[in-house]
Motif scaffolding. Sequence first.
Motif, PDB file in Angstrom:
ATOM      1  N   MET A  38      42.048  15.115 -39.764  1.00  0.00           N
ATOM      2  CA  MET A  38      40.720  15.729 -39.787  1.00  0.00           C
ATOM      3  C   MET A  38      40.211  15.685 -41.220  1.00  0.00           C
ATOM      4  O   MET A  38      40.690  16.424 -42.077  1.00  0.00           O
ATOM      5  CB  MET A  38      40.784  17.169 -39.287  1.00  0.00           C
ATOM      6  N   LYS A  39      39.244  14.818 -41.468  1.00  0.00           N
ATOM      7  CA  LYS A  39      38.696  14.646 -42.817  1.00  0.00           C
ATOM      8  C   LYS A  39      37.571  15.638 -43.052  1.00  0.00           C
ATOM      9  O   LYS A  39      36.878  16.043 -42.129  1.00  0.00           O
ATOM     10  CB  LYS A  39      38.205  13.221 -42.986  1.00  0.00           C
ATOM     11  N   GLN A  40      37.385  16.008 -44.320  1.00  0.00           N
ATOM     12  CA  GLN A  40      36.359  16.997 -44.670  1.00  0.00           C
ATOM     13  C   GLN A  40      34.964  16.553 -44.267  1.00  0.00           C
ATOM     14  O   GLN A  40      34.219  17.303 -43.687  1.00  0.00           O
ATOM     15  CB  GLN A  40      36.388  17.276 -46.180  1.00  0.00           C
ATOM     16  N   PHE A  41      34.579  15.342 -44.609  1.00  0.00           N
ATOM     17  CA  PHE A  41      33.230  14.859 -44.318  1.00  0.00           C
ATOM     18  C   PHE A  41      33.288  13.526 -43.595  1.00  0.00           C
ATOM     19  O   PHE A  41      32.538  12.603 -43.888  1.00  0.00           O
ATOM     20  CB  PHE A  41      32.409  14.712 -45.616  1.00  0.00           C
ATOM     21  N   GLY A  42      34.172  13.411 -42.627  1.00  0.00           N
ATOM     22  CA  GLY A  42      34.302  12.165 -41.887  1.00  0.00           C
ATOM     23  C   GLY A  42      34.789  12.415 -40.477  1.00  0.00           C
ATOM     24  O   GLY A  42      35.146  13.529 -40.102  1.00  0.00           O
ATOM     25  N   ALA A  43      34.811  11.351 -39.708  1.00  0.00           N
ATOM     26  CA  ALA A  43      35.243  11.447 -38.317  1.00  0.00           C
ATOM     27  C   ALA A  43      36.767  11.611 -38.247  1.00  0.00           C
ATOM     28  O   ALA A  43      37.498  11.066 -39.080  1.00  0.00           O
ATOM     29  CB  ALA A  43      34.821  10.196 -37.554  1.00  0.00           C
ATOM     30  N   PRO A  44      37.256  12.339 -37.252  1.00  0.00           N
ATOM     31  CA  PRO A  44      38.700  12.472 -37.067  1.00  0.00           C
ATOM     32  C   PRO A  44      39.324  11.123 -36.719  1.00  0.00           C
ATOM     33  O   PRO A  44      38.701  10.282 -36.076  1.00  0.00           O
ATOM     34  CB  PRO A  44      38.835  13.438 -35.888  1.00  0.00           C
ATOM     35  N   ILE A  45      40.566  10.934 -37.146  1.00  0.00           N
ATOM     36  CA  ILE A  45      41.308   9.709 -36.858  1.00  0.00           C
ATOM     37  C   ILE A  45      42.653  10.118 -36.275  1.00  0.00           C
ATOM     38  O   ILE A  45      43.307  11.021 -36.787  1.00  0.00           O
ATOM     39  CB  ILE A  45      41.532   8.868 -38.135  1.00  0.00           C
ATOM     40  N   LEU A  46      43.067   9.437 -35.213  1.00  0.00           N
ATOM     41  CA  LEU A  46      44.391   9.661 -34.634  1.00  0.00           C
ATOM     42  C   LEU A  46      45.257   8.463 -34.988  1.00  0.00           C
ATOM     43  O   LEU A  46      44.862   7.307 -34.759  1.00  0.00           O
ATOM     44  CB  LEU A  46      44.309   9.817 -33.115  1.00  0.00           C
ATOM     45  N   SER A  47      46.428   8.732 -35.548  1.00  0.00           N
ATOM     46  CA  SER A  47      47.372   7.649 -35.822  1.00  0.00           C
ATOM     47  C   SER A  47      48.665   7.922 -35.069  1.00  0.00           C
ATOM     48  O   SER A  47      49.062   9.070 -34.881  1.00  0.00           O
ATOM     49  CB  SER A  47      47.634   7.503 -37.327  1.00  0.00           C
ATOM     50  N   TYR A  48      49.279   6.836 -34.620  1.00  0.00           N
ATOM     51  CA  TYR A  48      50.559   6.941 -33.918  1.00  0.00           C
ATOM     52  C   TYR A  48      51.496   5.911 -34.530  1.00  0.00           C
ATOM     53  O   TYR A  48      51.147   4.727 -34.620  1.00  0.00           O
ATOM     54  CB  TYR A  48      50.396   6.688 -32.418  1.00  0.00           C
ATOM     55  N   ASP A  49      52.641   6.367 -34.982  1.00  0.00           N
ATOM     56  CA  ASP A  49      53.637   5.486 -35.576  1.00  0.00           C
ATOM     57  C   ASP A  49      53.024   4.676 -36.724  1.00  0.00           C
ATOM     58  O   ASP A  49      53.280   3.482 -36.878  1.00  0.00           O
ATOM     59  CB  ASP A  49      54.245   4.572 -34.502  1.00  0.00           C
ATOM     60  N   GLY A  50      52.154   5.339 -37.511  1.00  0.00           N
ATOM     61  CA  GLY A  50      51.577   4.697 -38.682  1.00  0.00           C
ATOM     62  C   GLY A  50      50.384   3.794 -38.416  1.00  0.00           C
ATOM     63  O   GLY A  50      49.900   3.120 -39.313  1.00  0.00           O
ATOM     64  N   ARG A  51      49.897   3.731 -37.163  1.00  0.00           N
ATOM     65  CA  ARG A  51      48.756   2.874 -36.816  1.00  0.00           C
ATOM     66  C   ARG A  51      47.590   3.711 -36.315  1.00  0.00           C
ATOM     67  O   ARG A  51      47.769   4.676 -35.569  1.00  0.00           O
ATOM     68  CB  ARG A  51      49.155   1.879 -35.731  1.00  0.00           C
ATOM     69  N   ASP A  52      46.391   3.307 -36.708  1.00  0.00           N
ATOM     70  CA  ASP A  52      45.162   3.953 -36.235  1.00  0.00           C
ATOM     71  C   ASP A  52      45.004   3.624 -34.756  1.00  0.00           C
ATOM     72  O   ASP A  52      44.970   2.455 -34.369  1.00  0.00           O
ATOM     73  CB  ASP A  52      43.974   3.420 -37.039  1.00  0.00           C
ATOM     74  N   CYS A  53      44.915   4.630 -33.911  1.00  0.00           N
ATOM     75  CA  CYS A  53      44.837   4.408 -32.460  1.00  0.00           C
ATOM     76  C   CYS A  53      43.516   3.776 -32.031  1.00  0.00           C
ATOM     77  O   CYS A  53      43.451   3.131 -30.991  1.00  0.00           O
ATOM     78  CB  CYS A  53      45.045   5.721 -31.712  1.00  0.00           C
ATOM     79  N   ALA A  54      42.454   3.935 -32.805  1.00  0.00           N
ATOM     80  CA  ALA A  54      41.159   3.362 -32.441  1.00  0.00           C
ATOM     81  C   ALA A  54      41.080   1.880 -32.799  1.00  0.00           C
ATOM     82  O   ALA A  54      40.517   1.085 -32.045  1.00  0.00           O
ATOM     83  CB  ALA A  54      40.032   4.119 -33.135  1.00  0.00           C
ATOM     84  N   THR A  55      41.667   1.485 -33.933  1.00  0.00           N
ATOM     85  CA  THR A  55      41.534   0.102 -34.402  1.00  0.00           C
ATOM     86  C   THR A  55      42.809  -0.715 -34.246  1.00  0.00           C
ATOM     87  O   THR A  55      42.749  -1.937 -34.255  1.00  0.00           O
ATOM     88  CB  THR A  55      41.126   0.068 -35.881  1.00  0.00           C
ATOM     89  N   GLY A  56      43.951  -0.052 -34.177  1.00  0.00           N
ATOM     90  CA  GLY A  56      45.224  -0.756 -34.117  1.00  0.00           C
ATOM     91  C   GLY A  56      45.733  -1.168 -35.488  1.00  0.00           C
ATOM     92  O   GLY A  56      46.841  -1.679 -35.632  1.00  0.00           O
ATOM     93  N   GLU A  57      44.924  -0.947 -36.525  1.00  0.00           N
ATOM     94  CA  GLU A  57      45.323  -1.301 -37.882  1.00  0.00           C
ATOM     95  C   GLU A  57      46.247  -0.232 -38.459  1.00  0.00           C
ATOM     96  O   GLU A  57      46.291   0.896 -37.980  1.00  0.00           O
ATOM     97  CB  GLU A  57      44.087  -1.423 -38.780  1.00  0.00           C
ATOM     98  N   GLU A  58      46.958  -0.603 -39.516  1.00  0.00           N
ATOM     99  CA  GLU A  58      47.820   0.353 -40.185  1.00  0.00           C
ATOM    100  C   GLU A  58      46.963   1.460 -40.785  1.00  0.00           C
ATOM    101  O   GLU A  58      45.911   1.199 -41.376  1.00  0.00           O
ATOM    102  CB  GLU A  58      48.618  -0.335 -41.299  1.00  0.00           C
ATOM    103  N   TYR A  59      47.392   2.706 -40.609  1.00  0.00           N
ATOM    104  CA  TYR A  59      46.646   3.829 -41.164  1.00  0.00           C
ATOM    105  C   TYR A  59      47.014   3.992 -42.632  1.00  0.00           C
ATOM    106  O   TYR A  59      48.178   4.088 -42.989  1.00  0.00           O
ATOM    107  CB  TYR A  59      46.933   5.129 -40.414  1.00  0.00           C
ATOM    108  N   VAL A  60      45.995   4.008 -43.492  1.00  0.00           N
ATOM    109  CA  VAL A  60      46.193   4.207 -44.923  1.00  0.00           C
ATOM    110  C   VAL A  60      45.674   5.600 -45.266  1.00  0.00           C
ATOM    111  O   VAL A  60      44.487   5.877 -45.053  1.00  0.00           O
ATOM    112  CB  VAL A  60      45.430   3.141 -45.746  1.00  0.00           C
ATOM    113  N   PRO A  61      46.532   6.479 -45.772  1.00  0.00           N
ATOM    114  CA  PRO A  61      46.088   7.835 -46.102  1.00  0.00           C
ATOM    115  C   PRO A  61      44.967   7.817 -47.142  1.00  0.00           C
ATOM    116  O   PRO A  61      44.903   6.942 -47.993  1.00  0.00           O
ATOM    117  CB  PRO A  61      47.329   8.507 -46.680  1.00  0.00           C
TER     118      PRO A  61
END
Length: 165
Positions: free
Chosen positions: A63-86
């Motif tokens: 949950m970002k302060q001024f951005g859309a929520p992102i769900l990651s599973y096992d290090g990957r962004d569930c919406a894009t499939g790309e690796e999630y970078v903190p």
Amino acid sequence: MAAKEMVWNFEVQGIPYKVGLKKNTVSINNAEPVKLSKLARKSTLLETNYSMMIEGKEAVLHMKQFGAPILSYDGRDCATGEEYVPTKMPGWVWIFIVLHAIDFFFLIGGAIGGIIQVFVIAMLASVASNRKKSIGVRVLLCAGIWLLSSIVQFVLAVVIASLVY
């Protein structure tokens, strides 16, 4: 921290999962919603991360302060499939944070100034860490935020001083 309604669909070992976020609750595969406050949580200046376990691996709701929520599973962004970078705040944003600290001492100060500074610094950190924009655009946006905030604080200081004296 209320969030808009979001849904993520993804598969784990061939099993489809649907994670829904509505206001301050999250549900997995339409199960009973769980309040975010009941989940394990880690917070930073930029975001709050809520952890859930799915098939023995961690799913994290960012949950970002001024951005859309992102769900990651096992290090990957569930919406894009790309690796999630903190989210990481670049070092140059500290220049603007120091400028805001100076504004706090010389302009409005006190509780009102403190509230303004917290809000503006969180906004600066969010803009500065947005990697979708070029560094030049981010620096200009941060400069604009600082300038606008300084003008607003100056006007508030003048109004408050005119009311007091």
